[in-house]
Write an enzyme that holds these catalytic residues in place. Structure first.
Site, PDB file in Angstrom:
ATOM      1  N   LYS A  98      -9.837   2.388  -2.123  1.00 45.04           N
ATOM      2  CA  LYS A  98      -9.830   1.788  -0.629  1.00 45.04           C
ATOM      3  C   LYS A  98     -10.789   2.435   0.109  1.00 45.04           C
ATOM      4  CE  LYS A  98      -6.983   1.727   4.037  1.00 45.04           C
ATOM      5  NZ  LYS A  98      -5.878   2.462   4.406  1.00 45.04           N
ATOM      6  N   GLU A 120       0.725  -1.557   0.083  1.00 42.87           N
ATOM      7  CA  GLU A 120      -0.206  -0.023  -0.143  1.00 42.87           C
ATOM      8  C   GLU A 120       0.781   1.483  -0.063  1.00 42.87           C
ATOM      9  OE1 GLU A 120      -3.552   2.321   3.217  1.00 42.87           O
ATOM     10  OE2 GLU A 120      -1.787   0.617   3.862  1.00 42.87           O
ATOM     11  N   CYS A 143      -5.276  -2.863   3.064  1.00 38.82           N
ATOM     12  CA  CYS A 143      -5.036  -2.614   5.016  1.00 38.82           C
ATOM     13  C   CYS A 143      -5.982  -2.957   5.964  1.00 38.82           C
ATOM     14  CB  CYS A 143      -4.171  -1.057   5.332  1.00 38.82           C
ATOM     15  SG  CYS A 143      -2.885  -1.231   6.153  1.00 38.82           S
TER      16      CYS A 143
END
Length: 263
Positions: free
Chosen positions: A109, A39, A144
């Site tokens: 995300k 990321e 994440c």
């Protein structure tokens, strides 16, 4: 399917050098069918002051370079994520590229991280669950902090995902959380999971690595430590159907407890 997960550190304050380092690491994986990066690997997750001035675009130099490399190597390439600007808004955005260099999927995300972080102040969340139907299989994409939200992974499983791809910048001290969540997200969905986590220091934080590949029973097949490394493993995605067929957790679901639904 030969998968390579690149666990790398940012070159602090030097985006050009970091990109060159990543390209060199990718080029070493010529036997791979699928490669994944971490990321925000090009500037570092904690480099909040660089998010906007060093943001990329869909037609910008970073993605075009990665497209060319995927085409050159004839590999599926998960770009990891980078800050992407689109119509004046900024996203933590990752792409999945085909061996021909075409865009197969783009995931923004959904769950932005606000704890000791400015990500929620600078970036906008995504609103689309993404499962890419590829020649390798059906690949779900997450980033994440998403790991803490099981409903996202269950939705991807219902969409047919056989493998979860998770790019990450997960810091110390939450190592045990990382290990458990990687394993549980795979186990509870009877799905493979491959993660690529950042490693090393960035703007006062220390990323812990421990990227891994997990099978549908939650067993870690291979894992890194807290140094730069590239993990390699040959995954058999047909094992997903075998595990789901032999252990009926999906068919034993109680529908009224599952607001996500099966669509």
């Amino acid at each position: 399917m030969k998968v390579s997960s690149i666990q790398m550190a940012v070159v602090e304050g030097n985006k050009t050098a970091t990109i060159e380092k990543a390209l060199e690491l990718i080029r070493k994986e010529r036997e791979a069918d699928l490669i994944i990066l971490p990321e925000l690997w090009n500037v570092g997750f904690m480099s909040f002051d660089r998010y906007v001035p060093e943001a990329e675009t869909k037609d910008g130099p970073l993605l075009n370079t990665l497209k060319d490399l995927a085409r050159e190597m004839q590999v599926h390439l998960h770009t990891g994520s980078f800050v992407e600007e689109d119509n004046g808004r900024y996203y933590n955005s990752s792409y999945l590229l085909s061996p021909g260099g075409e865009i197969l999927a783009n995931y923004r995300k959904i769950h932005l991280f606000g704890f000791n972080s400015k990500e929620t102040q600078i970036l906008s969340p995504g609103h689309e669950v993404v499962v890419a139907d590829t020649k390798l299989g059906k690949l779900g994409m997450a980033t994440c902090y998403d790991l803490r939200f099981p409903e996202l992974f269950r939705r991807m499983a219902f969409m047919g995902a056989e493998l979860f791809l998770v790019c990450s910048a997960w810091p110390y001290p939450r190592l045990e959380h990382w290990i458990m969540l990687n394993r549980v997200r795979a186990l509870e969905n009877l799905c493979f999971l491959v993660s690529s986590n950042s490693v090393g220091p960035n703007a006062g934080a220390n990323f812990m690595g421990h990227s891994m590949m997990v099978d549908p029973m939650g067993i870690i097949l291979t894992s890194g430590g807290d140094e730069e490394v590239t993990l390699r493993y040959d995954l058999e995605l047909k094992d997903v159907d075998r595990h789901r067929g032999s252990f009926p957790a999906f068919s034993d679901r109680v529908d009224w407890l599952n607001p996500v639904g099966s669509q």
